[in-house]
Design a protein around this motif. Structure first.
Motif, PDB file in Angstrom:
ATOM      1  N   LYS A 203       1.242  -1.312   0.214  1.00  0.00           N
ATOM      2  CA  LYS A 203      -0.114  -0.022  -0.121  1.00  0.00           C
ATOM      3  C   LYS A 203       0.814   1.167   0.500  1.00  0.00           C
ATOM      4  O   LYS A 203       0.346   2.252  -0.737  1.00  0.00           O
ATOM      5  CB  LYS A 203      -0.760   0.296   0.695  1.00  0.00           C
ATOM      6  CG  LYS A 203      -0.222  -0.366   2.722  1.00  0.00           C
ATOM      7  CD  LYS A 203      -1.839  -0.299   3.156  1.00  0.00           C
ATOM      8  CE  LYS A 203      -1.624  -0.311   5.209  1.00  0.00           C
ATOM      9  NZ  LYS A 203      -0.414  -1.750   5.185  1.00  0.00           N
ATOM     10  N   SER A 204       2.267   0.847   0.459  1.00  0.00           N
ATOM     11  CA  SER A 204       3.104   2.824   0.325  1.00  0.00           C
ATOM     12  C   SER A 204       3.115   2.359  -1.721  1.00  0.00           C
ATOM     13  O   SER A 204       3.531   4.178  -1.537  1.00  0.00           O
ATOM     14  CB  SER A 204       4.383   2.303   0.852  1.00  0.00           C
ATOM     15  OG  SER A 204       5.167   0.449   0.575  1.00  0.00           O
ATOM     16  N   PHE A 205       2.871   2.133  -1.822  1.00  0.00           N
ATOM     17  CA  PHE A 205       3.125   2.854  -3.387  1.00  0.00           C
ATOM     18  C   PHE A 205       1.691   3.074  -4.214  1.00  0.00           C
ATOM     19  O   PHE A 205       1.981   3.823  -4.635  1.00  0.00           O
ATOM     20  CB  PHE A 205       3.036   1.276  -4.570  1.00  0.00           C
ATOM     21  CG  PHE A 205       4.933   0.854  -3.920  1.00  0.00           C
ATOM     22  CD1 PHE A 205       5.838   1.736  -4.025  1.00  0.00           C
ATOM     23  CD2 PHE A 205       5.082  -0.471  -3.797  1.00  0.00           C
ATOM     24  CE1 PHE A 205       6.744   1.416  -3.809  1.00  0.00           C
ATOM     25  CE2 PHE A 205       6.368  -1.007  -2.941  1.00  0.00           C
ATOM     26  CZ  PHE A 205       7.374  -0.245  -2.985  1.00  0.00           C
ATOM     27  N   ASN A 207      -1.102   4.219  -2.060  1.00  0.00           N
ATOM     28  CA  ASN A 207      -0.415   5.762  -1.506  1.00  0.00           C
ATOM     29  C   ASN A 207      -0.459   6.816  -1.721  1.00  0.00           C
ATOM     30  O   ASN A 207      -1.417   7.416  -2.140  1.00  0.00           O
ATOM     31  CB  ASN A 207      -0.403   5.336  -0.307  1.00  0.00           C
ATOM     32  CG  ASN A 207       0.214   6.398   0.909  1.00  0.00           C
ATOM     33  OD1 ASN A 207      -1.276   6.221   1.570  1.00  0.00           O
ATOM     34  ND2 ASN A 207       0.606   6.994   1.178  1.00  0.00           N
ATOM     35  N   ASP A 208       0.397   7.175  -2.832  1.00  0.00           N
ATOM     36  CA  ASP A 208       1.503   7.950  -3.453  1.00  0.00           C
ATOM     37  C   ASP A 208       0.714   8.097  -5.087  1.00  0.00           C
ATOM     38  O   ASP A 208       1.362   9.204  -5.813  1.00  0.00           O
ATOM     39  CB  ASP A 208       2.861   8.232  -3.149  1.00  0.00           C
ATOM     40  CG  ASP A 208       2.538   9.107  -1.982  1.00  0.00           C
ATOM     41  OD1 ASP A 208       1.674   8.601  -1.386  1.00  0.00           O
ATOM     42  OD2 ASP A 208       4.055   8.740  -0.915  1.00  0.00           O
ATOM     43  N   ILE A 209      -0.182   7.401  -5.049  1.00  0.00           N
ATOM     44  CA  ILE A 209      -0.443   7.723  -6.664  1.00  0.00           C
ATOM     45  C   ILE A 209      -1.622   8.547  -6.810  1.00  0.00           C
ATOM     46  O   ILE A 209      -2.132   9.123  -6.185  1.00  0.00           O
ATOM     47  CB  ILE A 209      -1.392   6.266  -7.048  1.00  0.00           C
ATOM     48  CG1 ILE A 209      -0.793   4.527  -7.772  1.00  0.00           C
ATOM     49  CG2 ILE A 209      -1.481   7.006  -8.275  1.00  0.00           C
ATOM     50  CD1 ILE A 209      -1.680   3.064  -7.772  1.00  0.00           C
ATOM     51  N   GLN A 211       0.430  11.288  -6.721  1.00  0.00           N
ATOM     52  CA  GLN A 211       1.351  12.582  -6.076  1.00  0.00           C
ATOM     53  C   GLN A 211       3.005  12.197  -6.431  1.00  0.00           C
ATOM     54  O   GLN A 211       3.144  13.466  -6.309  1.00  0.00           O
ATOM     55  CB  GLN A 211       1.203  12.739  -4.556  1.00  0.00           C
ATOM     56  CG  GLN A 211      -0.346  12.628  -4.409  1.00  0.00           C
ATOM     57  CD  GLN A 211      -0.818  12.998  -3.244  1.00  0.00           C
ATOM     58  OE1 GLN A 211      -0.315  12.999  -2.291  1.00  0.00           O
ATOM     59  NE2 GLN A 211      -2.030  12.689  -3.068  1.00  0.00           N
ATOM     60  N   ASP A 212       3.099  11.047  -6.397  1.00  0.00           N
ATOM     61  CA  ASP A 212       4.849  10.718  -6.648  1.00  0.00           C
ATOM     62  C   ASP A 212       4.313  10.149  -8.314  1.00  0.00           C
ATOM     63  O   ASP A 212       4.619   8.756  -7.809  1.00  0.00           O
ATOM     64  CB  ASP A 212       4.654   9.661  -5.840  1.00  0.00           C
ATOM     65  CG  ASP A 212       6.465   9.436  -5.533  1.00  0.00           C
ATOM     66  OD1 ASP A 212       6.863   9.554  -6.327  1.00  0.00           O
ATOM     67  OD2 ASP A 212       7.543   9.271  -4.367  1.00  0.00           O
ATOM     68  N   GLN A 213       5.294  10.747  -9.274  1.00  0.00           N
ATOM     69  CA  GLN A 213       5.176   9.430 -10.205  1.00  0.00           C
ATOM     70  C   GLN A 213       6.547   8.560  -9.987  1.00  0.00           C
ATOM     71  O   GLN A 213       6.228   7.584 -10.750  1.00  0.00           O
ATOM     72  CB  GLN A 213       6.209  10.499 -11.469  1.00  0.00           C
ATOM     73  CG  GLN A 213       5.556  10.404 -12.469  1.00  0.00           C
ATOM     74  CD  GLN A 213       5.515  11.687 -13.783  1.00  0.00           C
ATOM     75  OE1 GLN A 213       7.042  11.884 -13.294  1.00  0.00           O
ATOM     76  NE2 GLN A 213       5.450  11.618 -14.727  1.00  0.00           N
ATOM     77  N   ASN A 214       6.859   8.462  -9.264  1.00  0.00           N
ATOM     78  CA  ASN A 214       8.398   7.704  -9.433  1.00  0.00           C
ATOM     79  C   ASN A 214       7.362   6.149  -8.971  1.00  0.00           C
ATOM     80  O   ASN A 214       6.994   4.955  -9.136  1.00  0.00           O
ATOM     81  CB  ASN A 214       9.358   7.484  -7.596  1.00  0.00           C
ATOM     82  CG  ASN A 214      10.125   8.441  -8.808  1.00  0.00           C
ATOM     83  OD1 ASN A 214      10.002   8.490  -9.572  1.00  0.00           O
ATOM     84  ND2 ASN A 214      10.768   9.321  -8.409  1.00  0.00           N
ATOM     85  N   ASP A 215       6.365   6.275  -7.558  1.00  0.00           N
ATOM     86  CA  ASP A 215       5.279   5.343  -6.840  1.00  0.00           C
ATOM     87  C   ASP A 215       4.736   4.784  -8.648  1.00  0.00           C
ATOM     88  O   ASP A 215       4.594   3.743  -8.325  1.00  0.00           O
ATOM     89  CB  ASP A 215       4.792   5.775  -5.606  1.00  0.00           C
ATOM     90  CG  ASP A 215       5.843   5.529  -4.373  1.00  0.00           C
ATOM     91  OD1 ASP A 215       6.542   4.899  -4.893  1.00  0.00           O
ATOM     92  OD2 ASP A 215       5.239   6.389  -3.796  1.00  0.00           O
ATOM     93  N   GLU A 216       4.112   5.771  -9.148  1.00  0.00           N
ATOM     94  CA  GLU A 216       3.094   5.373 -10.068  1.00  0.00           C
ATOM     95  C   GLU A 216       3.935   4.256 -11.263  1.00  0.00           C
ATOM     96  O   GLU A 216       3.037   3.651 -11.752  1.00  0.00           O
ATOM     97  CB  GLU A 216       2.770   6.480 -11.052  1.00  0.00           C
ATOM     98  CG  GLU A 216       1.668   8.010 -10.112  1.00  0.00           C
ATOM     99  CD  GLU A 216       0.965   8.719 -10.591  1.00  0.00           C
ATOM    100  OE1 GLU A 216       1.469   8.980 -12.061  1.00  0.00           O
ATOM    101  OE2 GLU A 216       0.086   9.235 -10.359  1.00  0.00           O
TER     102      GLU A 216
HETATM  103 CA    CA Z   1       6.666   6.991  -1.593  1.00  0.00          CA
END
Ligand code: CA
Ligand code: C2E
Ligand code: CA
Ligand code: CA
Length: 279
Positions: A203-205, A207-209, A211-216
């Protein structure tokens, strides 16, 4: 500087004592929790991403203590792992989850699989196989009724032993999932030979969909990796419509999270099944 150093030390050691005392207290209370019926399973629904049909539940343990209140699993499961009490707790969870599958099947004439979380201890246990087999027979479960989740970090601690144990479970017809995927360090060569059906994207990945392109990028890469290995992907911790849309657009198979349903006690979780039957 000297005196502030000492104060810091005293503060630190005071904190340490408090943590140690708390832990001792938890351990003592844990010894009777099971006999006193203080453990309870909550059930969180999982949905197919493409059409939002209910496809199963994950069982999550809760400890309701009369004075400590609701003790979260992350506060007592790790302690139980260390002092060995996890073996009893794990058996209780397995039994309760299978009993619940059986009861819902009887009540609704609707087979709805339940996933349970396996501890490191259980994964190593030489009696796991016979225990799972016995309880599945006791509640007349069929293939696909029970799923076991193993965290990536636990699986990778001793991958060869893990593969052996998982293979035997898989042959019995149990569904297997790697949990918290992306937080451990699985090498691709091990992932390829892990006999699991599913990866649960941590869920940490999710979570930042948005907001954080790296996580996407990580989410998309994990989904593609899983699919190319022939595995399904569950996204956990889906809390927003934006996350849901992103995951559906990127071919994630299964969604789980507060947006679609929070973990709930059996009586409330039943409503998820009733809604599914109506739909
Ligand atoms: Ca993150
Ligand atoms: P997990 O297996 O990764 O379980 C998912 C956790 O995320 C659960 O926390 C769940 O309540 C929470 N969650 C679900 N949807 C959302 C969401 O949309 N947003 C957020 N922020 N959280 C969400 P919980 O129930 O506190 O459990 C924590 C961990 O404790 C579990 O992580 C699992 O590793 C462990 N655990 C729980 N039950 C058992 C059990 O019966 N046996 C063992 N061995 N471990 C358990
Ligand atoms: Ca899990
Ligand atoms: Ca997880």
């Amino acid at each position: 500087a000297k005196s502030s150093g000492r104060n810091n030390f005293q503060f630190y050691s005071g904190e340490m004592n408090r943590a140690a005392l708390e832990r001792l207290h938890l351990e003592k209370e844990m010894r009777s929790a099971q006999d006193l019926g203080q453990y309870q399973l909550y059930f969180q629904p999982k949905y197919s991403a493409k059409d939002l049909t209910l496809i199963g539940f994950e069982a999550l343990i809760r400890w309701r203590h009369p004075t400590l209140g609701m003790v979260p699993p992350l506060s007592f499961i790790p302690i139980a792992e260390e002092n060995g009490m996890i073996s009893q707790i794990g058996l209780w969870v397995l039994e309760e989850a299978c009993k619940q599958v059986y009861e819902w099947k009887k009540t609704f004439n609707y087979a709805i699989p339940i996933a349970i979380n396996l501890s490191a201890y259980q994964l190593r246990s030489t009696t796991l196989l016979s225990e799972v087999n016995a309880v599945m027979q006791r509640y007349e479960l069929s293939v696909n009724d029970l799923e076991l989740e193993i965290t990536e970090s636990v699986a990778m601690r001793d991958p060869n032993a893990c593969i052996g144990q998982l293979n035997a479970l898989r042959i019995m017809g149990v569904q297997l999932a790697i949990d918290d995927f992306g937080t451990g360090y699985s090498s691709l060569s091990y992932l390829k030979v892990m006999p699991v059906h599913t990866l649960k994207l941590d869920k940490s990945f999710v979570n930042d969909i948005g907001q954080d392109q790296n996580d996407e990028v990580i989410c998309i890469a994990a989904i593609n990796l899983a699919h190319s290995l022939g595995l399904k992907v569950v996204a956990e911790g889906v809390e927003t419509v934006e996350q849901q849309t992103f995951l559906v657009e990127n071919d994630c198979d299964i969604l789980q999270g507060y947006l679609l349903g929070k973990p709930a006690p059996s009586e409330e979780a039943k409503q998820f099944i009733l809604d599914a039957i109506k739909a």
